[in-house]
Design a protein around this motif. Structure first.
Motif, PDB file in Angstrom:
ATOM      1  N   ILE A 101       0.823  -1.203   0.000  1.00 20.19           N
ATOM      2  CA  ILE A 101       0.000   0.000   0.000  1.00 20.19           C
ATOM      3  C   ILE A 101       0.860   1.257   0.000  1.00 20.19           C
ATOM      4  N   ASP A 102       1.892   1.271   0.816  1.00 22.53           N
ATOM      5  CA  ASP A 102       2.709   2.478   0.951  1.00 22.53           C
ATOM      6  C   ASP A 102       3.366   2.862  -0.376  1.00 22.53           C
ATOM      7  N   LYS A 103       4.021   1.912  -1.032  1.00 21.85           N
ATOM      8  CA  LYS A 103       4.721   2.254  -2.280  1.00 21.85           C
ATOM      9  C   LYS A 103       3.742   2.560  -3.410  1.00 21.85           C
ATOM     10  N   LEU A 104       2.591   1.881  -3.447  1.00 23.18           N
ATOM     11  CA  LEU A 104       1.601   2.156  -4.482  1.00 23.18           C
ATOM     12  C   LEU A 104       0.952   3.523  -4.272  1.00 23.18           C
ATOM     13  N   GLN A 105       0.659   3.845  -3.007  1.00 23.73           N
ATOM     14  CA  GLN A 105       0.045   5.138  -2.727  1.00 23.73           C
ATOM     15  C   GLN A 105       0.984   6.281  -3.093  1.00 23.73           C
ATOM     16  N   ARG A 106       2.268   6.125  -2.839  1.00 29.10           N
ATOM     17  CA  ARG A 106       3.242   7.151  -3.224  1.00 29.10           C
ATOM     18  C   ARG A 106       3.298   7.311  -4.743  1.00 29.10           C
ATOM     19  N   LEU A 107       3.223   6.180  -5.433  1.00 32.20           N
ATOM     20  CA  LEU A 107       3.276   6.204  -6.888  1.00 32.20           C
ATOM     21  C   LEU A 107       2.030   6.846  -7.494  1.00 32.20           C
ATOM     22  N   LEU A 108       0.893   6.674  -6.815  1.00 32.59           N
ATOM     23  CA  LEU A 108      -0.396   7.148  -7.339  1.00 32.59           C
ATOM     24  C   LEU A 108      -0.882   8.418  -6.650  1.00 32.59           C
ATOM     25  N   TRP A 109      -0.025   9.070  -5.909  1.00 34.85           N
ATOM     26  CA  TRP A 109      -0.422  10.270  -5.168  1.00 34.85           C
ATOM     27  C   TRP A 109      -0.968  11.330  -6.128  1.00 34.85           C
ATOM     28  N   GLY A 110      -2.128  11.862  -5.798  1.00 39.39           N
ATOM     29  CA  GLY A 110      -2.764  12.854  -6.647  1.00 39.39           C
ATOM     30  C   GLY A 110      -3.762  12.257  -7.628  1.00 39.39           C
ATOM     31  N   ARG A 111      -3.819  10.931  -7.721  1.00 45.84           N
ATOM     32  CA  ARG A 111      -4.779  10.260  -8.594  1.00 45.84           C
ATOM     33  C   ARG A 111      -5.944   9.724  -7.772  1.00 45.84           C
ATOM     34  N   ILE A 127      -2.295   7.820   3.260  1.00 47.62           N
ATOM     35  CA  ILE A 127      -3.142   7.803   2.079  1.00 47.62           C
ATOM     36  C   ILE A 127      -3.499   9.244   1.712  1.00 47.62           C
ATOM     37  N   SER A 128      -3.620   9.485   0.421  1.00 50.64           N
ATOM     38  CA  SER A 128      -3.848  10.841  -0.061  1.00 50.64           C
ATOM     39  C   SER A 128      -5.292  11.270   0.177  1.00 50.64           C
ATOM     40  N   PRO A 129      -5.584  12.582   0.091  1.00 48.60           N
ATOM     41  CA  PRO A 129      -6.966  13.063   0.247  1.00 48.60           C
ATOM     42  C   PRO A 129      -7.900  12.535  -0.835  1.00 48.60           C
ATOM     43  N   GLN A 130      -7.347  12.049  -1.952  1.00 46.38           N
ATOM     44  CA  GLN A 130      -8.170  11.525  -3.045  1.00 46.38           C
ATOM     45  C   GLN A 130      -8.353  10.016  -2.970  1.00 46.38           C
ATOM     46  N   THR A 131      -8.094   9.440  -1.798  1.00 47.90           N
ATOM     47  CA  THR A 131      -8.233   7.995  -1.618  1.00 47.90           C
ATOM     48  C   THR A 131      -9.517   7.666  -0.863  1.00 47.90           C
ATOM     49  N   VAL A 132     -10.275   6.721  -1.413  1.00 43.85           N
ATOM     50  CA  VAL A 132     -11.486   6.197  -0.780  1.00 43.85           C
ATOM     51  C   VAL A 132     -11.175   4.799  -0.258  1.00 43.85           C
ATOM     52  N   VAL A 133     -11.759   4.447   0.885  1.00 42.57           N
ATOM     53  CA  VAL A 133     -11.480   3.156   1.510  1.00 42.57           C
ATOM     54  C   VAL A 133     -12.765   2.325   1.580  1.00 42.57           C
ATOM     55  N   PRO A 149      -9.486  10.535   9.214  1.00 42.68           N
ATOM     56  CA  PRO A 149     -10.871  10.991   9.409  1.00 42.68           C
ATOM     57  C   PRO A 149     -11.450  11.790   8.249  1.00 42.68           C
ATOM     58  N   HIS A 150     -10.633  12.264   7.317  1.00 41.71           N
ATOM     59  CA  HIS A 150     -11.142  13.090   6.215  1.00 41.71           C
ATOM     60  C   HIS A 150     -11.280  12.316   4.907  1.00 41.71           C
ATOM     61  N   ASN A 151     -11.030  11.012   4.962  1.00 44.97           N
ATOM     62  CA  ASN A 151     -11.212  10.167   3.777  1.00 44.97           C
ATOM     63  C   ASN A 151     -12.509   9.376   3.919  1.00 44.97           C
ATOM     64  N   PRO A 152     -13.265   9.210   2.834  1.00 46.08           N
ATOM     65  CA  PRO A 152     -14.478   8.378   2.910  1.00 46.08           C
ATOM     66  C   PRO A 152     -14.091   6.931   3.216  1.00 46.08           C
ATOM     67  N   VAL A 153     -14.751   6.331   4.208  1.00 46.60           N
ATOM     68  CA  VAL A 153     -14.473   4.943   4.596  1.00 46.60           C
ATOM     69  C   VAL A 153     -15.791   4.177   4.632  1.00 46.60           C
ATOM     70  N   TYR A 154     -15.914   3.174   3.767  1.00 42.75           N
ATOM     71  CA  TYR A 154     -17.154   2.403   3.659  1.00 42.75           C
ATOM     72  C   TYR A 154     -16.936   0.979   4.169  1.00 42.75           C
ATOM     73  N   LEU A 155     -18.038   0.342   4.517  1.00 43.72           N
ATOM     74  CA  LEU A 155     -18.010  -1.042   4.986  1.00 43.72           C
ATOM     75  C   LEU A 155     -18.719  -1.934   3.980  1.00 43.72           C
ATOM     76  N   LEU A 321     -18.215   7.353  -6.821  1.00 45.01           N
ATOM     77  CA  LEU A 321     -18.171   8.130  -8.046  1.00 45.01           C
ATOM     78  C   LEU A 321     -18.509   9.595  -7.784  1.00 45.01           C
ATOM     79  N   ARG A 322     -19.468   9.819  -6.914  1.00 46.38           N
ATOM     80  CA  ARG A 322     -19.833  11.205  -6.582  1.00 46.38           C
ATOM     81  C   ARG A 322     -18.645  11.924  -5.951  1.00 46.38           C
ATOM     82  N   PHE A 323     -17.891  11.221  -5.110  1.00 41.49           N
ATOM     83  CA  PHE A 323     -16.714  11.806  -4.470  1.00 41.49           C
ATOM     84  C   PHE A 323     -15.658  12.187  -5.502  1.00 41.49           C
ATOM     85  N   PHE A 324     -15.326  11.242  -6.394  1.00 43.89           N
ATOM     86  CA  PHE A 324     -14.314  11.523  -7.415  1.00 43.89           C
ATOM     87  C   PHE A 324     -14.807  12.554  -8.419  1.00 43.89           C
TER      88      PHE A 324
END
Length: 372
Positions: A101-111, A127-133, A149-155, A321-324
């Motif tokens: 996760i760490d190396k992929l998130q760094r590679l995809l930061w801003g996407r 995780i970046s502000p543009q990441t949904v969980v 706390p500022h990233n959308p987190v779904y179950l 999708l609404r978030f992105f």
């Protein structure tokens, strides 16, 4: 235009135009790149990959999904480095493998990134502000919601499998244990050897095909589950003990982390590692000496429901999708907003120029009004 008027104009734009922009973005404009380490048996023989493939297949029914490898090179599947340079900013990248996760998130930061989280407290990453969980248990959801706390987190509980079996059928195996991931207590204590003197104990020591394990569940009275937390981290959900319960086994297990979502003490669940070795032996012995067929918990049946899984995913996906899309929609008018702010800044720096322009406009208006 005054700065306050610019802000009001922007607010009106957001209210009146964002919904239109969201509707305008058809799902075909989006594409998911589902990141997998590889396609070999090594990467596809564990619970994490099973749930990830389940999500990938379900998403492919509602949006365009392309698998992408990033560790192994596969002839028929694109490689991540080749895709990054050509993907649009509307693409959504799905990752799930915890250690990466760490190396992929760094590679995809801003996407736009979707993290399919199946564990918590195991790895260090941001995780970046543009990441949904999307999390697979309330335990995992709570951990991510607390730490980000500022990233959308779904179950979204995954869908578990159940084999055809006779609940009243013979169960020749008294105790089934899969030792590959066991805690030191199970490996170093004499628990299994002591139980083997009186009962039929079947120990699975290495990797086993999922279908074979499900078959063993149908032949066993007790499934003894233990996890080496120090080596493997905490349990995100507990697929094996849950599927054992669904196949009529009594389960002895630790109850920490994700296991606590469903593993409540009751007629089909007991806790292991309690008080002393002798206490555990006595607890297991009592159950086997008084054994009767176990009725699977009705509260777990929803986990096997394919319709439930797809409906919950569809609902969550609309919000994702609404978030992105919301981020994209706001950026659509960003350039015009900047032009207005530049005008405001120029006005403050050259007040005489704008005063002359406004006076000229007022005179023209007065002249036109007077000639009518």
């Amino acid at each position: 235009m005054e700065l306050s008027a610019i802000v009001q104009s922007l607010e009106k734009f957001l209210v009146s135009n964002i919904s239109y922009q969201l509707c305008k973005m058809d799902k075909q404009e989006k594409k998911i790149f589902f990141l997998v380490p590889g396609k070999s048996i090594f990467w596809n023989s564990h619970g994490g990959s099973i749930f990830a493939q389940q999500l990938c297949m379900a998403l492919s029914e509602i949006i365009n999904v392309q698998e992408v490898t990033y560790e192994e090179v596969h002839e028929q599947i694109p490689y991540l480095n080749d895709v990054l340079s050509t993907a649009t900013d509307k693409a959504i990248w799905v990752m799930y493998w915890g250690p990466h996760i760490d190396k992929l998130q760094r590679l995809l930061w801003g996407r736009n990134v979707l993290l399919f989280a199946q564990s918590a407290q195991c790895y260090e990453f941001e995780i970046s502000p543009q990441t949904v969980v999307i999390s697979i248990s309330r335990f995992v959801q709570s951990w991510f919601a607390s730490n980000f706390p500022h990233n959308p987190v779904y179950l979204l509980y995954p869908r578990l499998s159940i084999a055809d079996y006779d609940p009243e059928g013979d169960r020749p195996i008294d105790i089934l244990h899969h030792s590959r991931k066991s805690a030191l207590y199970m490996k170093e204590s004499t628990l299994l050897s002591e139980l083997s003197r009186r009962f039929n104990v079947h120990e699975v020591k290495g990797f086993i095909k999922r279908e074979e394990l499900l078959c063993l569940f149908t032949q066993s009275k007790i499934y003894l589950y233990s996890l080496d937390i120090q080596r493997l981290g905490v349990e995100g959900l507990g697929m094996q003990p849950l599927e054992a319960l669904l196949h009529g086994c009594m389960v002895f297990s630790e109850l920490g982390a994700g296991l606590s979502d469903f593993m409540n003490f009751g007629p089909t669940i007991r806790q292991i590692g309690v008080r002393s070795l002798e206490y555990d032996i006595d607890s297991l012995t009592r159950v086997l000496e008084q054994w009767s067929p176990v009725e699977p918990q009705a509260s777990l049946n929803f986990l096997t429901d394919k319709t439930r899984y797809h409906q919950e995913l569809s609902s969550i996906w609309e919000e994702i999708l609404r978030f992105f899309n919301f981020q994209v929609a706001v950026e659509l008018d960003y350039s015009s907003l900047m032009k207005d702010l530049e005008k405001e800044r120029y006005k403050r720096q050259h007040p005489g120029f704008f005063r002359r322009v406004m006076n000229k406009i007022e005179r023209e208006l007065m002249r036109n009004h007077g000639s009518k």
